[in-house]
Design an enzyme around this catalytic site. Structure first.
Site, mmCIF file in Angstrom:
data_model
loop_
_atom_site.group_PDB
_atom_site.id
_atom_site.type_symbol
_atom_site.label_atom_id
_atom_site.label_comp_id
_atom_site.label_asym_id
_atom_site.label_seq_id
_atom_site.Cartn_x
_atom_site.Cartn_y
_atom_site.Cartn_z
ATOM 1 N N ARG A 1 -10.692 -11.138 1.721
ATOM 2 C CA ARG A 1 -11.635 -12.081 1.109
ATOM 3 C C ARG A 1 -11.044 -13.488 1.026
ATOM 4 N NH1 ARG A 1 -11.920 -8.474 -4.246
ATOM 5 N NH2 ARG A 1 -11.415 -6.942 -2.649
ATOM 6 N N LYS B 1 0.840 -1.204 0.000
ATOM 7 C CA LYS B 1 0.000 0.000 0.000
ATOM 8 C C LYS B 1 0.878 1.258 0.000
ATOM 9 C CE LYS B 1 -3.972 -1.776 2.633
ATOM 10 N NZ LYS B 1 -5.051 -1.508 1.682
#
Ligand code: BES
Ligand code: ZN
Ligand code: ZN
Length: 495
Positions: free
Chosen positions: A346, A272
């Site tokens: 996920r 990130k």
């Protein structure tokens, strides 16, 4: 930071007052006014001609003589008043009291309709007082100088047991919401999967919750290749946390809560950028919420069967990290093609959602800080709600409004499945375009709650990324917001 709520006919002498004032009402019409001495009431009467308390105002009056104050909180016109506005008003009162260094105050209460309504209303009042009182000061030196509200006296003509009961329940739930925030706020350097697991274990002490922790070896042997894959880059080993509370009938199916427990999300090899990485120690907020929801249920003695599951990992870039392009085999047998290591939530939830099937649940709710796209879609005031079941959608929206943990539906439709079909694996962990990211994430999770025969169990997905942190004007301290503990507790009570 505990608040003691005391129900009494008379306020203790010299205590400060909070007046909640409907727009157009006069300060001197407030029921507590009669407890002021003559000098004080003359003073207020004198100045009140020139002062109007409008909706959302916070005005503080220092009374002459004694060291006591009146905090006036402006409510809307009575006809526009609502449960939600009451929640905010109470938070404002506690916020203002802290600012004025008032550790004790009194306010006026009375029953608000049926016994149940009264209980629910005052549950909400004490809960919101307790959550407004919280600040994350664990890491501050000089924390003893900090002023918190310690006692709130609720004054009424006839002390009512439903008010007292509401206060008590609200305090319990509020304390657990704060504990959830404290846990989620813990910096990444002090929060690992093992520490999270220890916390869950400690939190079950003194309750009827049974907590089991799977270590890496066990996770591997069960075939949870998603969790193993994401955890590979970190020196911290993954943990799979299971908390079981069997408070209901033996044959009653449980509600299973699944919470994302990424103790720090760097993005992995798809690292990130600076701003985006900043608050990623809170990427276990879903896990924290389900741990504290089941604990609240146990503390309230709910006669329900509940299971909380938290897959816990740290997502790190290193020489041993999983790679973009890796194909991971999950416990369901389905494979995941990793196109972006930052879409890790996920992947671990895929294993946890399949594992939940083992409980033959009557409902599974997963809670996850899953996508930045949900924040783009909704802003920071509503959690994203996804479910294939219209009735559940309605129920969650209703409970969301009642609890203050508001949720808003976004599409969950097979139309989107094309976007996450894998090339070399069954399902790709990101969509083919950069649009609709909250939905593609939800549609990905959906695959692990169904098989070729259809839905494995009724399922709701809550993307709480929008509600991860409190925002300006909510009268909650900076940092983790504690969503959606109150919503989940209401669900557990009523479902
Ligand atoms: N934990 C993040 C999502 C997130 C972002 C939560 C901001 C709270 C605040 C999640 O693991 C993530 O990184 N998602 C990516 C997915 C993308 C790579 C498809 C995102 O949202 O950018
Ligand atoms: Zn991520
Ligand atoms: Zn994440």
């Amino acid at each position: 930071m505990r608040i003691n709520f005391k129900l009494a006919k008379n306020p203790s002498p010299k205590i400060s007052f909070v007046f909640f004032i409907f727009e157009a009402d006069k300060i001197s019409d407030q029921p507590l006014f009669k407890f002021l001495n003559k000098t004080e009431s003359d003073y207020i009467k004198n100045i009140s001609a020139s002062i109007k308390i409008k909706y959302k105002d916070i005005k503080v009056f220092a009374l002459p003589g004694e060291n006591r104050k009146i905090i006036a909180i402006g409510l809307p016109k009575e006809k526009n008043f609502s449960g939600e506005k009451a929640m905010f008003a109470m938070r404002m009162a506690v916020w203002a009291a802290k600012k004025e260094k008032i550790a004790e105050f009194a306010f006026w209460v009375c029953p608000v309709g049926s016994e149940e309504k009264t209980r629910e209303f005052y549950e909400s009042i004490s809960l919101n007082a307790v959550t407004a009182n919280f600040e994350f000061i664990k890491y501050k030196s000089g924390k003893n100088e900090h002023v918190f509200v310690r006692e709130i006296q609720a004054i009424c003509a006839n002390p009512d047991k439903n008010i007292a009961e509401g206060f008590k329940r609200g305090m319990t739930i509020g304390e657990e919401i704060n504990a959830c925030r404290e846990l989620a706020n813990t910096p990444g350097g002090d929060m690992t999967p093992q520490i999270l697991a220890n916390h869950a274990k400690n939190d079950s002490r003194g309750t009827k919750i049974k907590t089991t922790i799977f270590d890496e070896k066990k996770i591997k042997s069960l075939g949870m290749g998603g969790i193993i894959g994401v955890s590979k880059g970190s020196a911290e080993k993954p943990r799979f946390i299971i908390m079981e509370y069997w408070g209901g009938q033996k044959n009653e199916k449980p509600v299973v809560l699944v919470g994302k427990g990424v103790t720090f999300d760097t993005g992995g090899l798809n690292l990130k950028p600076d701003q985006a990485i900043y608050e990623m120690h809170m990427d276990m907020s879903g896990g924290s919420a389900v741990i504290h929801s089941i604990r609240t249920a146990a503390r309230l003695g709910l006669k329900k069967n509940i299971v909380a599951i938290v897959p816990a990992v740290e997502n790190m870039p290193s020489g041993s990290s999983y790679h973009p392009g890796d194909v991971l085999k999950t416990i369901s047998g389905k494979t995941i093609e990793v196109l972006n290591t930052d879409a890790e939530g996920r992947i671990i939830l895929a294993d946890a959602l399949s594992y939940a099937k083992k409980y033959n649940p009557k409902l599974v709710v997963d809670v996850a800080t899953l996508t930045g796209a949900a924040i783009v879609a909704l802003g920071q005031r509503y959690t994203g709600l996804f479910t294939p079941d219209k009735k559940l959608e309605e129920l969650f929206r209703k409970l969301g409004e009642e609890s203050g943990d508001k949720v808003w539906p976004l599409p969950l439709s097979e139309d989107y499945e094309d976007e996450i079909k894998g090339t070399f694996g069954d399902w790709a962990n990101v969509g083919k375009t950069r649009y609709g990211g909250a939905t593609t994430a939800a549609v990905f999770l959906w695959q692990f709650t169904k098989d070729s025969n259809g839905q494995l169990y009724p399922w709701v997905h809550l993307d709480i990324a929008p509600r991860m942190t409190a925002i300006e004007g909510e009268y909650l301290s900076k940092g983790a917001a504690g969503a959606p503990v109150r919503l989940l507790v209401k669900l557990l009570e009523k479902f």
